[in-house]
Scaffold this motif. Structure first.
Motif, PDB file in Angstrom:
ATOM      1  N   GLY A 143      10.686  -6.798   1.923  1.00 39.32           N
ATOM      2  CA  GLY A 143      11.370  -5.551   1.613  1.00 39.32           C
ATOM      3  C   GLY A 143      12.655  -5.758   0.827  1.00 39.32           C
ATOM      4  N   GLY A 144      13.163  -4.665   0.278  1.00 37.80           N
ATOM      5  CA  GLY A 144      14.428  -4.698  -0.444  1.00 37.80           C
ATOM      6  C   GLY A 144      14.454  -5.658  -1.621  1.00 37.80           C
ATOM      7  N   ASN A 145      13.330  -5.770  -2.329  1.00 40.30           N
ATOM      8  CA  ASN A 145      13.239  -6.701  -3.460  1.00 40.30           C
ATOM      9  C   ASN A 145      13.650  -8.117  -3.061  1.00 40.30           C
ATOM     10  OD1 ASN A 145      12.350  -4.835  -5.469  1.00 40.30           O
ATOM     11  ND2 ASN A 145      14.435  -4.057  -5.656  1.00 40.30           N
ATOM     12  N   GLY A 146      13.302  -8.485  -1.821  1.00 34.30           N
ATOM     13  CA  GLY A 146      13.692  -9.794  -1.309  1.00 34.30           C
ATOM     14  C   GLY A 146      12.700 -10.904  -1.554  1.00 34.30           C
ATOM     15  N   GLY A 147      11.684 -10.665  -2.343  1.00 34.92           N
ATOM     16  CA  GLY A 147      10.696 -11.705  -2.607  1.00 34.92           C
ATOM     17  C   GLY A 147       9.453 -11.106  -3.235  1.00 34.92           C
ATOM     18  N   VAL A 148       8.493 -11.956  -3.511  1.00 31.98           N
ATOM     19  CA  VAL A 148       7.262 -11.538  -4.180  1.00 31.98           C
ATOM     20  C   VAL A 148       6.070 -11.758  -3.265  1.00 31.98           C
ATOM     21  CG1 VAL A 148       5.768 -11.915  -6.171  1.00 31.98           C
ATOM     22  CG2 VAL A 148       8.240 -12.124  -6.419  1.00 31.98           C
ATOM     23  N   GLY A 149       5.212 -10.747  -3.174  1.00 29.01           N
ATOM     24  CA  GLY A 149       3.964 -10.864  -2.435  1.00 29.01           C
ATOM     25  C   GLY A 149       2.801 -10.630  -3.387  1.00 29.01           C
ATOM     26  N   LYS A 150       1.652 -10.281  -2.846  1.00 29.49           N
ATOM     27  CA  LYS A 150       0.492  -9.985  -3.690  1.00 29.49           C
ATOM     28  C   LYS A 150      -0.245  -8.767  -3.149  1.00 29.49           C
ATOM     29  CE  LYS A 150      -0.555 -14.452  -5.784  1.00 29.49           C
ATOM     30  NZ  LYS A 150      -1.614 -15.464  -6.037  1.00 29.49           N
ATOM     31  N   VAL A 151      -0.780  -7.986  -4.071  1.00 33.45           N
ATOM     32  CA  VAL A 151      -1.570  -6.816  -3.709  1.00 33.45           C
ATOM     33  C   VAL A 151      -2.864  -6.835  -4.511  1.00 33.45           C
ATOM     34  CG1 VAL A 151       0.434  -5.401  -3.121  1.00 33.45           C
ATOM     35  CG2 VAL A 151      -0.446  -5.380  -5.464  1.00 33.45           C
ATOM     36  N   ILE A 152      -3.844  -6.126  -4.006  1.00 33.13           N
ATOM     37  CA  ILE A 152      -5.100  -5.938  -4.731  1.00 33.13           C
ATOM     38  C   ILE A 152      -5.186  -4.463  -5.097  1.00 33.13           C
ATOM     39  CG2 ILE A 152      -7.608  -6.041  -4.614  1.00 33.13           C
ATOM     40  CD1 ILE A 152      -7.341  -8.351  -2.667  1.00 33.13           C
ATOM     41  N   VAL A 153      -5.240  -4.166  -6.387  1.00 34.41           N
ATOM     42  CA  VAL A 153      -5.254  -2.789  -6.861  1.00 34.41           C
ATOM     43  C   VAL A 153      -6.342  -2.610  -7.914  1.00 34.41           C
ATOM     44  CG1 VAL A 153      -2.808  -2.404  -6.405  1.00 34.41           C
ATOM     45  CG2 VAL A 153      -3.513  -3.302  -8.622  1.00 34.41           C
ATOM     46  N   PRO A 154      -6.885  -1.393  -8.035  1.00 31.68           N
ATOM     47  CA  PRO A 154      -7.852  -1.124  -9.096  1.00 31.68           C
ATOM     48  C   PRO A 154      -7.143  -0.883 -10.422  1.00 31.68           C
ATOM     49  CG  PRO A 154      -7.537   0.826  -7.743  1.00 31.68           C
ATOM     50  CD  PRO A 154      -6.737  -0.269  -7.093  1.00 31.68           C
ATOM     51  N   VAL A 155      -7.598  -1.572 -11.455  1.00 25.99           N
ATOM     52  CA  VAL A 155      -7.036  -1.393 -12.791  1.00 25.99           C
ATOM     53  C   VAL A 155      -8.189  -1.255 -13.773  1.00 25.99           C
ATOM     54  CG1 VAL A 155      -5.479  -2.298 -14.546  1.00 25.99           C
ATOM     55  CG2 VAL A 155      -5.116  -2.898 -12.159  1.00 25.99           C
ATOM     56  N   GLN A 156      -8.320  -0.078 -14.343  1.00 21.42           N
ATOM     57  CA  GLN A 156      -9.366   0.182 -15.323  1.00 21.42           C
ATOM     58  C   GLN A 156     -10.756  -0.192 -14.811  1.00 21.42           C
ATOM     59  OE1 GLN A 156      -6.223  -1.073 -18.811  1.00 21.42           O
ATOM     60  NE2 GLN A 156      -8.355  -1.486 -19.189  1.00 21.42           N
ATOM     61  N   GLY A 157     -11.025   0.208 -13.574  1.00 20.33           N
ATOM     62  CA  GLY A 157     -12.361   0.030 -13.030  1.00 20.33           C
ATOM     63  C   GLY A 157     -12.643  -1.312 -12.389  1.00 20.33           C
ATOM     64  N   ARG A 158     -11.643  -2.191 -12.297  1.00 20.72           N
ATOM     65  CA  ARG A 158     -11.867  -3.479 -11.655  1.00 20.72           C
ATOM     66  C   ARG A 158     -10.705  -3.787 -10.724  1.00 20.72           C
ATOM     67  NH1 ARG A 158     -11.312  -7.976 -16.321  1.00 20.72           N
ATOM     68  NH2 ARG A 158     -10.955  -9.371 -14.557  1.00 20.72           N
ATOM     69  N   SER A 159     -10.986  -4.548  -9.679  1.00 18.62           N
ATOM     70  CA  SER A 159      -9.947  -4.911  -8.719  1.00 18.62           C
ATOM     71  C   SER A 159      -9.202  -6.142  -9.201  1.00 18.62           C
ATOM     72  CB  SER A 159     -10.562  -5.190  -7.340  1.00 18.62           C
ATOM     73  OG  SER A 159     -11.106  -4.014  -6.792  1.00 18.62           O
ATOM     74  N   GLU A 160      -7.876  -6.059  -9.191  1.00 16.68           N
ATOM     75  CA  GLU A 160      -7.043  -7.160  -9.650  1.00 16.68           C
ATOM     76  C   GLU A 160      -6.087  -7.599  -8.536  1.00 16.68           C
ATOM     77  OE1 GLU A 160      -6.902  -8.813 -12.651  1.00 16.68           O
ATOM     78  OE2 GLU A 160      -8.714  -7.737 -13.230  1.00 16.68           O
ATOM     79  N   GLU A 161      -5.935  -8.901  -8.370  1.00 18.76           N
ATOM     80  CA  GLU A 161      -4.959  -9.452  -7.427  1.00 18.76           C
ATOM     81  C   GLU A 161      -3.706  -9.803  -8.221  1.00 18.76           C
ATOM     82  OE1 GLU A 161      -4.369 -13.690  -5.324  1.00 18.76           O
ATOM     83  OE2 GLU A 161      -6.294 -12.734  -4.886  1.00 18.76           O
ATOM     84  N   VAL A 162      -2.613  -9.089  -7.973  1.00 20.87           N
ATOM     85  CA  VAL A 162      -1.408  -9.284  -8.773  1.00 20.87           C
ATOM     86  C   VAL A 162      -0.174  -9.446  -7.887  1.00 20.87           C
ATOM     87  CG1 VAL A 162      -2.302  -8.009 -10.749  1.00 20.87           C
ATOM     88  CG2 VAL A 162      -1.072  -6.787  -8.971  1.00 20.87           C
ATOM     89  N   ARG A 163       0.876  -9.987  -8.469  1.00 21.53           N
ATOM     90  CA  ARG A 163       2.154 -10.127  -7.775  1.00 21.53           C
ATOM     91  C   ARG A 163       2.769  -8.755  -7.570  1.00 21.53           C
ATOM     92  NH1 ARG A 163       5.250 -14.851  -9.093  1.00 21.53           N
ATOM     93  NH2 ARG A 163       6.897 -13.498  -9.874  1.00 21.53           N
ATOM     94  N   ALA A 164       3.541  -8.616  -6.488  1.00 22.27           N
ATOM     95  CA  ALA A 164       4.130  -7.314  -6.200  1.00 22.27           C
ATOM     96  C   ALA A 164       5.482  -7.457  -5.511  1.00 22.27           C
ATOM     97  CB  ALA A 164       3.191  -6.484  -5.317  1.00 22.27           C
ATOM     98  N   VAL A 165       6.372  -6.508  -5.794  1.00 22.40           N
ATOM     99  CA  VAL A 165       7.672  -6.415  -5.129  1.00 22.40           C
ATOM    100  C   VAL A 165       7.845  -4.978  -4.666  1.00 22.40           C
ATOM    101  CG1 VAL A 165       8.697  -8.237  -6.541  1.00 22.40           C
ATOM    102  CG2 VAL A 165       8.878  -5.861  -7.288  1.00 22.40           C
ATOM    103  N   THR A 166       8.772  -4.781  -3.742  1.00 19.55           N
ATOM    104  CA  THR A 166       9.071  -3.429  -3.285  1.00 19.55           C
ATOM    105  C   THR A 166      10.552  -3.317  -2.956  1.00 19.55           C
ATOM    106  OG1 THR A 166       8.506  -1.691  -1.684  1.00 19.55           O
ATOM    107  CG2 THR A 166       8.552  -3.960  -0.857  1.00 19.55           C
ATOM    108  N   SER A 167      11.107  -2.136  -3.258  1.00 18.23           N
ATOM    109  CA  SER A 167      12.507  -1.878  -2.910  1.00 18.23           C
ATOM    110  C   SER A 167      12.608  -1.262  -1.528  1.00 18.23           C
ATOM    111  CB  SER A 167      13.143  -0.934  -3.943  1.00 18.23           C
ATOM    112  OG  SER A 167      12.422   0.293  -4.000  1.00 18.23           O
ATOM    113  N   GLY A 168      11.469  -0.895  -0.941  1.00 23.09           N
ATOM    114  CA  GLY A 168      11.443  -0.281   0.382  1.00 23.09           C
ATOM    115  C   GLY A 168      11.286  -1.316   1.482  1.00 23.09           C
ATOM    116  N   PRO A 169      10.813  -0.878   2.653  1.00 21.31           N
ATOM    117  CA  PRO A 169      10.619  -1.802   3.777  1.00 21.31           C
ATOM    118  C   PRO A 169       9.532  -2.826   3.488  1.00 21.31           C
ATOM    119  CG  PRO A 169      10.669   0.491   4.509  1.00 21.31           C
ATOM    120  CD  PRO A 169      10.554   0.529   3.024  1.00 21.31           C
ATOM    121  N   GLU A 170       9.516  -3.869   4.274  1.00 24.68           N
ATOM    122  CA  GLU A 170       8.515  -4.927   4.127  1.00 24.68           C
ATOM    123  C   GLU A 170       7.106  -4.365   4.257  1.00 24.68           C
ATOM    124  OE1 GLU A 170       8.921  -8.879   6.129  1.00 24.68           O
ATOM    125  OE2 GLU A 170       7.218  -8.114   7.293  1.00 24.68           O
ATOM    126  N   LEU A 171       6.196  -4.884   3.458  1.00 25.02           N
ATOM    127  CA  LEU A 171       4.802  -4.438   3.470  1.00 25.02           C
ATOM    128  C   LEU A 171       3.928  -5.561   4.011  1.00 25.02           C
ATOM    129  CD1 LEU A 171       4.775  -2.790  -0.077  1.00 25.02           C
ATOM    130  CD2 LEU A 171       5.040  -1.625   2.130  1.00 25.02           C
TER     131      LEU A 171
END
Length: 205
Positions: A143-171
């Motif tokens: 949380g709070g842009n305290g590091g980088v994690g990974k998420v799986i999201v759909p992008v143009q019809g395919r699932s992509e595993e990408v790096r992710a950050v958040t300014s909110g609580p830890e995910l």
């Protein structure tokens, strides 16, 4: 010793072939391109590492080792060892030859995989198209842009595993998230889906 070399060659070769096949098919995101995913290590004050923080030492080195690199080394370590023993080289000499062959082949394959990933990334997929999409956390996002994690999201019809950050609580892994911003072609900013829905509802009132 021959049995050990054979085991390395077969195990590593099988995984390497599967990995290359998945990369060419575009399945599973950027295979072999990221370092090994290690848990965030606290610094001297016990705080979590932050984005861009260089912890140095063994942790920094380990994060630069790719899964593809490890598998490549194991595969050609076995192949080199078998070839050396087949030529009548002694056991110590075979181990040395195996290590040299494994290291050289790993360097060559690193360039090959980099080329494949470059071709894969030069297509029509743009991370801006992921904004607004709902995905799932794969690796914890601090949380709070305290590091980088990974998420799986759909992008143009395919699932992509990408790096992710958040300014909110830890995910946490498995948590539903919404993409709110594409930072670059490898990193997205996300928020918890529950928080996003609540904020959207309040703005609509």
């Amino acid at each position: 010793m021959s049995t050990f070399f054979m085991f390395c060659a077969i195990l590593g070769g099988t995984i390497l072939a599967l990995q290359l096949g998945l990369t060419l098919l575009g399945i599973g995101g950027d295979l072999g391109g990221e370092g090994l995913d290690l848990p965030d290590l606290p610094d001297g004050d016990g705080a979590d590492s932050t984005v861009g923080h260089d912890s140095g030492g063994f942790s920094d080195l380990a994060k630069r080792i790719t899964f593809q690199g490890v598998v490549s080394f194991i595969t050609f370590f076995g192949v080199g060892g078998l070839a050396a023993q087949g030529s009548g080289v002694s056991a110590p000499g075979s181990l040395l030859a195996a290590a040299l062959v494994g290291s050289l082949a790993t360097a060559v394959l690193a360039f090959a995989f980099a080329g494949v990933r470059k071709l894969q990334g030069s297509g029509s997929i743009h991370m801006d198209n992921a904004v607004g999409e709902v995905g799932r956390v794969y690796l914890r996002v601090p949380g709070g842009n305290g590091g980088v994690g990974k998420v799986i999201v759909p992008v143009q019809g395919r699932s992509e595993e990408v790096r992710a950050v958040t300014s909110g609580p830890e995910l946490r892994p498995g948590e539903a998230v919404v993409v709110v911003h594409a930072i670059d072609d490898r990193t997205l900013e996300v928020v918890a889906q529950s928080a996003y829905v609540a904020k959207t509802a309040s703005l609509a009132e």
